[in-house]
Design an enzyme around this catalytic site. Structure first.
Site: not given
Length: 392
Positions: A25-26, A29
């Site tokens: 998920h990170e 980003h």
């Protein structure tokens, strides 16, 4: 298996799952930020004290922390995880940062900030597709069972509704049904809810209505859940697994991910609107329990250490796919402290041509925090009830 061994497997499995889905998920980003020219000051795998760290050629500090429960990325100019500067703060930040402002997240166009924000959940969905596709490609898929009724339980909601053997279910509440598993998926989380079935019987198409009976179902680990049961059985099929090539495997991964997204989002919407019980919501305790149960059953199913290890990895990775879908969806909820809340802020900014005021953002943060804590409280309550059901 001993209590110590079970505890170790549960902890390992929980950390493994959380680390995969949160770090991916990170990274979503992070890579979106790089594409948009945003400088990442730090990327942490885990939380707490630093075990090891290094700085790459772009100036990003990568760190491995002591508690491997997820991670985070910190972009240049980040002041906090739940707010965006208002117009006054932005001007002050630009003066202070000078030329570095061009690499700051907050000074990027709205569409780029929205892209960087959405990239985390998108990465989770891509991970789920990759997992389901990879498993289908290497191991094959479950045999296809057509949505044709092979048996109707006597006295069941299906019998009372008029179902007959040989009926083909085309849709449930206008949601298309392609396989018998789709019927189960639509029914289990809607106990007591009247459903409309579009059925083909011979050359005729008809509508039948039935409400799944709330049924206490005990799983293989001794816990119970209240699920919907309607009393339909499938046709018997040969125990052969479907085979896939790289293209069809990706299609399978997309289809399975979309099914998980569709079912989970519809369930969450019905919980929020009070139309179904939140009993199936799970939190960290539930995730840890599921991870531990999956791990123990996988290890015990193997005939030797190598087979047990392989089953453990396959089943945990498969579980990570579903967990990744859940994390992606939760982060898209329009709650200020989540990615979805930031996207709402950017939509406002695009229409109003100015950021939301810091006062409104602070209020949104408090409301969002209360909502998230409320969801966590309900989920944890469900988790504890499930655990108590296994003990007593």
């Amino acid at each position: 298996m001993s209590l110590i061994g079970t505890g170790f497997l549960t902890i390992f499995s929980f950390v493994f799952l959380i680390s995969i889905v949160v770090v991916i998920h990170e990274l979503g980003h992070y890579w979106a930020g790089r594409l948009c020219g945003v400088h990442a000051e730090a990327f942490s795998m885990g939380f707490g004290p630093t075990i090891a760290s290094w700085r790459d050629k772009r100036g990003t500090v990568w760190r491995i922390a002591a508690f491997p429960l997820g991670g985070y990325v910190k972009f240049l100019g980040d002041a906090g995880a739940a707010s965006e500067p208002d117009a006054e703060k932005l001007e002050e930040m630009r003066r202070r940062m000078g030329p570095d402002a061009e690499r700051c997240y907050h000074f990027k166009p709205i569409w780029q900030r929205a892209f960087v924000t959405a990239a985390g959940p998108i990465a989770n969905f891509i991970l789920a597709i990759a997992i389901f596709a990879g498993i289908a490609l290497t191991l094959g898929g479950q045999p296809y069972q057509p949505p044709i009724i092979g048996a109707v339980a006597e006295g069941s909601p299906a019998a009372e509704a008029g179902f007959q053997e040989g009926d083909r279910v085309l849709a449930i509440n206008n949601n298309r049904i392609d396989a018998f598993q789709d019927i189960i998926t639509e029914v289990v989380w809607r106990p007591g809810e009247m459903l409309t079935f579009t059925v083909q019987r011979g050359e005729r198409e008809m509508t039948l209505r039935a409400a799944p009976a709330p049924t206490e179902v005990e799983d293989q680990f001794g816990g119970t859940r209240t699920l919907g049961r309607i009393g339909l059985g499938s046709l018997s099929t040969p125990p052969l697994r479907d085979s896939y090539n790289p293209i069809t495997a990706i299609g399978h991964g997309i289809d399975r991910t979309w099914s998980a997204v569709s079912m989970t989002s519809r369930y969450v919407i019905r919980v929020i609107t009070g139309r179904v019980s939140p009993e199936l919501l799970n939190g960290p305790v539930g995730i840890a329990t599921a991870a531990g149960q999956t791990a123990v059953s996988s290890v015990e199913a193997g005939n030797n250490a190598g087979e047990s290890t392989l089953l453990l990895l396959i089943n945990l990775i498969n579980l990570a796919g579903f967990l990744s879908v859940g994390l992606g969806l939760v982060n898209l909820l329009p709650i200020p402290i989540l990615d979805g809340g930031h996207l709402v802020y950017y939509a406002y900014e695009a229409v109003a041509r100015r950021p939301l005021s810091m006062k409104a953002q602070a209020l949104g943060f408090r409301v969002g925090l209360a909502l998230v804590l409320g969801m966590m409280l309900v989920a944890t309550w469900n988790d504890l009830n499930y655990l108590l059901g296994q003990i007593f």
